[in-house]
Scaffold this motif. Structure first.
Motif, short mmCIF file in Angstrom:
data_model
loop_
_atom_site.label_atom_id
_atom_site.label_comp_id
_atom_site.label_asym_id
_atom_site.label_seq_id
_atom_site.Cartn_x
_atom_site.Cartn_y
_atom_site.Cartn_z
N LYS A 134 0.84 -1.19 0.00
CA LYS A 134 0.00 0.00 0.00
C LYS A 134 0.88 1.25 0.00
N ASN A 135 0.46 2.22 -0.78
CA ASN A 135 1.17 3.49 -0.83
C ASN A 135 0.44 4.51 0.05
N TYR A 136 1.19 5.21 0.88
CA TYR A 136 0.58 6.18 1.81
C TYR A 136 0.92 7.62 1.44
N GLN A 137 1.50 7.83 0.28
CA GLN A 137 1.94 9.17 -0.09
C GLN A 137 0.86 9.92 -0.86
N PHE A 166 1.58 -0.34 -4.92
CA PHE A 166 2.68 -0.41 -5.87
C PHE A 166 3.26 -1.82 -5.90
N ASN A 168 5.99 -4.20 -5.52
CA ASN A 168 7.21 -4.03 -4.73
C ASN A 168 8.38 -4.91 -5.16
N ASN A 195 2.89 -5.85 3.63
CA ASN A 195 3.26 -4.57 4.24
C ASN A 195 4.44 -4.79 5.17
N HIS A 200 10.46 -1.52 0.38
CA HIS A 200 11.10 -0.39 -0.29
C HIS A 200 12.58 -0.64 -0.59
#
Length: 221
Positions: A134-137, A166, A168, A195, A200
């Motif tokens: 999950k993307n938090y930006q 995204f 990964n 998660n 990253h």
């Protein structure tokens, strides 16, 4: 049913020279993915490394992988990963049912994620699966020197965002028959959510490598 893991690892990295054999926590980068696959030997029958590099080949053999020599015409910068996977399948004897792709540049993975993902893959009878996070930006575009929000409205709280995800790169699973069609992810590939802080870590630069070293030192001992 025969399941194999394939780890593609070319030599000649330009942005981070020799990255696939750099020592991360005292272990060559390529070896982290080999060891990870070995920990899942209850369903992974064989582990292959596809490479065009003698140093990578030597390390892969030392860590117990089977090496497939990748020809020069499949080793260019613009050659897609699926070409190496297909070449492995065409180079080995016997039928293969499923392929697990582990990228050497994603050396840190949650311990149980492959086993959990493979179980979902099998039970759902999917033809392919890949891991997402999950993307938090708050994302946006710059148009005519103006920032245009993409996934939110100005002033909106981060916790109220519609979830975006995204790819990964931690792992991919696909039927061998799909790989032979030069496809890793079909249109209905299952997105397996993970998660983890390791999501990253994708090593392409010195800064990426140093971040991986930091996480390995803090979390992998």
């Amino acid at each position: 049913m025969k399941n194999i893991a394939i780890i593609p690892a070319r030599g000649g990295s330009k942005r981070l020279p020799n990255k696939n054999i750099l020592l991360l926590g005292g272990i060559p980068l390529i070896a982290h993915s080999i060891l990870y696959a070995q920990k899942n030997s209850n369903f992974i029958d064989e582990i292959y490394v596809s490479t065009d590099d003698d140093a990578i080949k030597k390390i892969a053999l030392e860590y117990g992988a089977i090496v497939i020599d990748r020809p020069d015409y499949l080793s260019g910068d613009l050659e897609p990963t699926v070409s190496a996977l297909k070449h492995v399948l065409e180079s080995i004897e016997g039928n293969v049912d499923n392929v697990v792709l582990l990228q050497a540049t994603n050396p840190l993975r949650p311990q149980n994620v492959l086993a959990a993902a493979f179980e979902v893959y099998q039970k759902g009878n999917y033809d392919s699966l890949f891991t997402v996070s999950k993307n938090y930006q708050k994302l946006g575009k710059i148009v005519n020197n103006t920032f245009v929000p993409f996934n939110y409205e100005l002033g909106q709280r981060s916790q109220d965002l519609e979830p975006l995800f995204f790819e990964n790169g931690l792992l991919y699973i696909a039927k061998a028959s799909l790989i032979l069609q030069e496809i890793i992810m079909s249109e209905n590939a299952f997105p397996f959510e993970v998660n983890s802080i390791f999501d990253h870590v994708d090593i392409d630069t010195q800064a990426d490598f140093e971040y991986a070293e930091y996480l390995f030192e803090k979390l992998c001992h």
